[in-house]
Structures are given as structure tokens and as C-alpha cells.
Design an enzyme around this catalytic site. Structure first.
Site, PDB file in Angstrom:
ATOM      1  N   GLY A 327       0.812  -1.199   0.000  1.00 42.69           N
ATOM      2  CA  GLY A 327       0.000   0.000   0.000  1.00 42.69           C
ATOM      3  C   GLY A 327       0.854   1.261   0.000  1.00 42.69           C
ATOM      4  N   SER A 328       0.346   2.305   0.625  1.00 39.45           N
ATOM      5  CA  SER A 328       1.019   3.608   0.577  1.00 39.45           C
ATOM      6  C   SER A 328       2.256   3.693   1.468  1.00 39.45           C
ATOM      7  CB  SER A 328       0.035   4.707   0.971  1.00 39.45           C
ATOM      8  OG  SER A 328      -1.004   4.807   0.019  1.00 39.45           O
ATOM      9  N   THR A 329       2.553   2.644   2.237  1.00 38.09           N
ATOM     10  CA  THR A 329       3.761   2.693   3.075  1.00 38.09           C
ATOM     11  C   THR A 329       5.029   2.819   2.242  1.00 38.09           C
ATOM     12  OG1 THR A 329       3.926   0.274   3.113  1.00 38.09           O
ATOM     13  CG2 THR A 329       2.703   1.328   4.913  1.00 38.09           C
ATOM     14  N   ILE A 330       4.964   2.472   0.953  1.00 42.13           N
ATOM     15  CA  ILE A 330       6.179   2.505   0.133  1.00 42.13           C
ATOM     16  C   ILE A 330       6.382   3.846  -0.572  1.00 42.13           C
ATOM     17  CG2 ILE A 330       6.451   0.019  -0.193  1.00 42.13           C
ATOM     18  CD1 ILE A 330       4.685   2.243  -2.778  1.00 42.13           C
TER      19      ILE A 330
END
Length: 628
Positions: A327-330
């Protein structure tokens, strides 16, 4: 008259017959005596050594002495794996006259269940080295021992042996990190050193117990004993003492591991925490867990089947084998790739109308905020988790450069040193898709990867390791679980550590960190609620990973979905920002948004590590009650 007497009795003839019979008897006795004398001479002289050895073997025997397995401690000296005394039932098949009758008697005396009886018979016939005792069952109780003692004369070749058995005081919360020992099986017996494992019945099966088996096991010893005709030991004639296994001190912090498990509160998920500068893993929690002590003596079929059929998969180590879309953690990592490749600068903006479109393509790839964020630069893109910015960046980078830069952070690789069974997960590429599906790579798939979706899969350990590398400003330190073996520290530089990530402008690290700090402390930050009352500077990034793909015009509604189809909640963070002491990755399956359902768990972990216990407990109580 004379002729009639001669016919009735002939003394001369009788005397002649008597002499012949006497001579024959003397001859037979002489021959038999000669044969007996020759046999005795053969046995006493010619075969003296052989029978002397056999006699000695019946009187004197060599018994193996298993070593004591090394203990396992956490970083503060708290015992995580110990050895407890127990009584085992042993059988030497070569000394048993009637195996079936002996087993029937043992089953009767021990009052075993049907499942135990089946396992009992299998173990009694398992391949074993000659005259080596086979372990039939462990952890005998006092009543069983008493019944065996009374019937000992009826059980030649059967012994009750006192040994130390592995025990895990905190089995459920430590099961996935430590692993467990179990009985040596037939396949393992074929490859193990017979001298070193003489008398040993257990071996490390998973986790730390397996990876450090050589150090933990030790070296077997021997003792020479004199026994009577029934096999009872009369005295010890000599001994070579076993060498105990080495003690292992781990990097884990039991209190932090316990907190991670409690924070998950029975939900499926994982929390991994480590020290960025050293790579020391502080917590490696996977929930739900299981009682690893069941596997030491041999788990029964019903209990094992229940664990296997449990939909929550308690035997599955999510921390190192769970595959999740990041998800958006990267997004901070992608921003760093864009800077390194010269595709963006920290201040170059885009305009977000709420979607992105590929050239000559009518499909709209939507931002999570449907009306868009307007003007967005790099720092704001991280703070508000703008999808449109990263669709644009991913398209400009292309899958080849994107793959190369993400692998530099450890995605798609095994990153740890001594974590048994770690998965490399998946960092997709053109080559991978061609080999897997025999299909080309499409531009739309690059956009999905750009927001941590599509084929991209990470493990919680990978995400925590990448976060630590980011916190270290590109310096790679390999994650590890062992701190010391006895008094010998594990070397700081470990083999196969990835190369450091170097940027042409070191100020870019600070710009990335500012964006991550705004996630928590900024007015628009997606996890700004968790920043209330924060006593140190912290950088983080939330993530929400879809379990299934939505159509272009579909909207996600958790209330209408089955629980296991809902989004995964993710959060990664490190703190303090200016001198990172801890990096954390949190994944809670099917919980929903990462900023709502995972961020406060990361905050609780960093508080517990950085603050005094009283302060961190107050914050934890407030977080759990929804006040922070």
C-alpha cells in the site's frame, strides 16, 4: 542230555559277545570324550577372545550421555527457553525377546488412549541404530513410573530414564520467533552425526532452535557400566562427560514482544520492531500464536488438526512469511527512487484533479480523495498520501528502474541473517511476469505498483528492514535475532549484506523525513491523531492495502464486505527523527485504514522503547481508549 545243555547255554559265546560289547562301549566313550575334549579346547583356546568379549558385553555396556541443550535468553537476560526435568520411557529393541507382548503390557500399564497407542507402536518400530534406546513416550507421571517399577522384571529392555525436556515459559507469544524442538524423525536420523547425537531424541525443528542447532545442541558423552543378567546397572566403570550446548542471548526484548502481541489483541497480523543502527530485532510478533510446548513431546493428532484447520492460521508466521501489498507505506521509498533517478526534485509539483490518466487511455486511476489535493509537491505527497503524485512518478520511472531501486531497499529479497524460513515475497518485474504468466508488462500495472498494489508483495520483516535502512539514510544493516552465543557477540558485519544506498544530494534524506514527520504531526497528515502528545519527533507512513481490486467506478464500503475481504491496515515508522533508535512495521489484516487501525500500534511500540515505563503506560492507556 549233554547236547541239549550245550544248546541252551554257551558260556564261551556269551563271554565273547560281552568282550565285543565292552570294547565297543569303551571305543564310543573314548571317541565321545575325545570330541568333548576337542570342543572344549576349541571353545577355551581357539575362540577364547570372542566368547570373552561376548561375556563382557553381557556384563559391561556402553551408554550414551546426551548433552544438556543450551538456554535461550532475551536481551535483558530473561529466560525464553529452558530445560525441565522429565521421565521418559525408553526401549532397546535388541534386548526385548517379544516386542509385541512387551508393547501390549506397556499399553496396559500406562493406560494410553487409542491415539497414543498408535504413536507408541510407530515409535517402537522406528529405524534406530543398534542398541540405541528408542524414545516411546515422554513426561511420565508418578503413577505410571510406579507401575513400571513394580513390573520391571517383566519388561527386559525397557527403562525409565530421567532427562531434561525443552520448555517455553511464554510459548504463545514467542512461538514464531523462537521456533521449537521436536523428536528426531527417520529422515533426520539418516543425516545426523551418530556420535554427536547418541542418546539424543530431540532436535530444533523451526525458528531460532533450528538455525542455531549446532551451537545449542552440544556434544554427547559416554559411560561404561556393569549390569546384571536382568540389565540393571550395578556400578559405573568410567565416563566421558557430555559437553553442554551453548547459551544463546537474543536481540528480542520480551516486554516489547509481549506488548506487540497484546496490541494485536487476537486480530490476525504482525508487528516487527528493530534497532536501525545494529539491525537487532526487538520484536517479531505474529498473531494468532500457538503453544509450542505441545510440539516438544509430540502433539496429538486432534490438536494438530485443529491448528491446521483454524481459519486464522496460528501456525503461519506472518512476520516473515506473510505476503501483503505494501500500500502507501512505500511512497517514501518511491520518492527516494524518483530523486535518485532525477525524475523529480523535492519541490517539483503536480496538479491533482483526483485522478491520473495514461496518455491515450480513457481509464482514470483515482486518488483516494476523489476531488483531489490540488497542487502537490514531494513532501505534501507523503503527508497526505496522494496517489496521483505516485501514479505520475511510477509512470515516469518505469517498472525497470522502479524494480531496481526497490530491490536496493530489500524488497523482493531475503533480508535477515538468522530468521529461519524467511520469505523473499515478490518485487515484480517484466521478466518475472513473462516467466510466470507468459505475458508482457502493461503500463497500468506500473501504476498499481506505484501505490503499493498489483503484484507487489512484502513481508512485515521486509517493511521494517526497509524502514530501518531509510532511517539510517541508506546505510544497510542486516536484521538479526541473535546477540551473543555464550559470551561471544555476533559480528556486526554479516555476510551477504546489501550495498548502501547513496544519493548525490544528502539533503534529500531530510526532505523525505520532513514529509514523513508531517504524516504524524502535520495539519494534513493522514495519521495526525497519533501525533497528539508525542514527546519526540517521529516519521511514519500509513498504508491501506486492498485485498481485491475494485472496478473503475466502484467505491469501497467495508460494511458491505465479509470481514476477510476488507482492506489490510499498515503503518511503518521510526523515531526519534534526528537519531533513530527504533523502526517499526505494523500490519493488521482486514482492519481497514492504516492511519486509523495500525498507526496507534506503532506509536505504542515506540513509546514503550523510548520513554520511561510510567509515561509509556499512560500513553498506551490513552491510545487504547481513543483519547490520543
Amino acid at each position: 542230555m549233554r547236547e541239549r545243555r550245550d544248546t541252551l547255554k554257551n558260556p564261551e559265546q556269551e563271554q565273547r559277545i560281552f568282550r565285543m560289547r565292552s570294547l565297543l562301549a569303551v571305543l564310543v566313550v573314548t571317541v565321545l570324550t575325545g570330541l568333548l575334549t576337542a570342543r572344549l579346547a576349541y571353545l577355551q583356546v581357539v575362540q577364547h577372545d570372542m566368547y570373552s568379549t561376548r561375556s563382557e558385553s553381557n556384563r559391561v555396556r556402553i551408554e550414551p550421555l546426551p548433552p544438556t541443550r543450551g538456554l535461550i535468553y532475551d536481551r535483558n537476560g530473561v529466560l525464553l527457553a529452558e530445560n525441565r526435568p522429565t521421565y521418559n520411557l525408553m526401549l532397546v529393541r535388541e534386548r526385548v525377546e517379544d516386542l509385541d507382548a512387551t508393547l501390549e503390557l506397556l499399553v496396559e500399564l500406562l493406560e494410553l488412549s487409542e491415539e497414543e497407542v498408535a504413536a507408541f507402536h510407530v515409535r517402537s518400530r522406528q529405524r534406530q541404530r543398534p542398541f540405541q534406546p528408542a524414545l516411546l513416550t515422554s513426561d511420565l507421571n508418578e503413577d505410571q513410573i510406579a507401575r513400571l517399577a513394580v513390573n520391571r522384571h517383566r519388561l527386559p529392555g525397557v527403562e525409565v530414564e530421567a532427562q531434561l525436556l525443552r520448555y517455553y515459559p511464554d510459548a504463545e507469544i514467542m512461538a514464531h520467533a523462537l521456533g521449537y524442538v521436536g523428536r528426531i524423525n527417520t529422515d533426520e536420523l539418516k543425516v545426523l552425526d551418530p556420535g554427536r547425537y547418541a542418546g539424543t531424541h530431540f532436535i530444533g525443528k523451526t525458528g531460532i532452535e533450528r538455525f542455531y542447532e549446532d551451537a545449542l545442541h552440544g556434544e554427547a558423552g559416554l559411560r561404561k557400566v556393569e549390569a546384571n543378567a536382568r540389565g540393571r546397572v550395578l556400578r559405573e566403570l568410567g565416563r566421558t562427560a557430555p559437553v553442554p550446548g551453548k547459551n544463546l542471548t537474543l536481540t528480542l526484548d520480551k516486554s516489547l514482544q509481549k506488548l506487540a502481541y497484546e496490541l494485536l489483541d487476537g486480530r490476525r497480523g504482525s508487528i516487527v520492531a528493530l534497532v536501525p543502527q545494529s539491525g537487532e530485532i526487538l520484536a517479531l510478533a505474529s498473531a494468532p500464536g500457538f503453544d509450542s510446548n505441545q510440539f516438544v513431546t509430540g502433539i496429538d493428532v486432534a490438536s494438530y488438526r485443529a491448528l491446521q484447520q483454524n481459519l486464522d492460521l496460528p501456525l503461519f508466521n506472518r512476520a516473515i512469511r506473510g505476503h501483503y501489498p505494501p500500500g502507501s507505506t512505500i511512497k517514501p521509498f518511491l520518492a527516494m527512487a524518483g530523486l535518485a533517478e532525477g525524475v523529480i526534485t523535492p519541490d517539483s509539483p503536480i496538479y491533482d484533479p483526483g485522478y491520473y490518466q495514461l496518455p491515450n487511455d480513457s481509464r482514470r486511476y483515482r486518488n483516494w480523495l476523489r476531488w483531489g489535493h490540488g497542487r502537490v509537491d514531494m513532501e505534501r505527497s507523503i503527508a497526505v498520501s496522494n496517489n496521483t503524485y505516485y501514479y505520475t512518478l511510477a509512470h515516469d520511472l518505469g517498472i525497470d528502474r522502479l524494480n531496481e531501486n526497490m530491490r536496493a531497499f530489500g524488497f523482493g529479497r531475503q533480508v535477515a541473517h538468522d530468521v529461519q524460513g524467511e520469505s523473499a515475497a515478490l518485487m515484480p518485474s517484466r521478466e518475472w511476469k513473462r516467466a510466470r504468466f507468459n505475458q508482457p508488462w502493461y503500463p497500468g500495472e506500473t501504476l498499481s505498483v506505484g501505490i503499493g498494489q498489483g503484484y507487489w508483495q512484502v513481508t512485515p520483516l521486509q517493511l521494517a528492514s526497509a524502514t530501518a535502512t531509510l532511517a539510517n539514510r541508506g546505510q544497510w544493516v542486516k536484521p538479526r535475532l541473535a546477540r551473543r552465543i555464550d559470551d561471544t557477540p555476533l559480528p556486526l558485519e554479516l555476510p551477504h549484506t546489501l550495498a548502501d544506498i547513496e544519493l548525490s544530494n544528502t539533503d534529500w534524506w531530510d526532505r523525505i523525513f520532513k514529509g514523513m514527520e508531517k504524516v504524524i504531526s502535520g495539519n494534513e497528515g493522514t495519521a495526525r491523531r497519533m501525533g497528539v502528545g508525542l514527546e519526540y519527533r517521529m516519521g511514519g507512513k500509513s498504508g491501506t492495502a486492498q485485498v481485491f481490486s475494485l472496478g473503475q467506478d466502484q467505491r469501497y464500503d467495508a460494511d458491505e464486505l465479509e470481514e476477510r475481504l476488507r482492506d489490510h491496515a499498515l503503518f511503518m515508522a521510526f523515531a526519534p527523527l534526528d537519531d533513530p533508535q527504533i523502526a517499526v512495521a505494523v500490519i493488521v489484516e482486514n482492519a481497514g485504514g492504516g492511519s486509523t487501525h495500525a498507526a496507534h500500534l506503532a506509536r505504542a511500540m515506540t513509546d514503550a522503547w523510548l520513554l520511561e515505563p510510567e509515561d509509556s503506560q499512560l500513553n498506551l492507556d490513552a491510545l487504547l481508549e481513543g483519547e490520543l
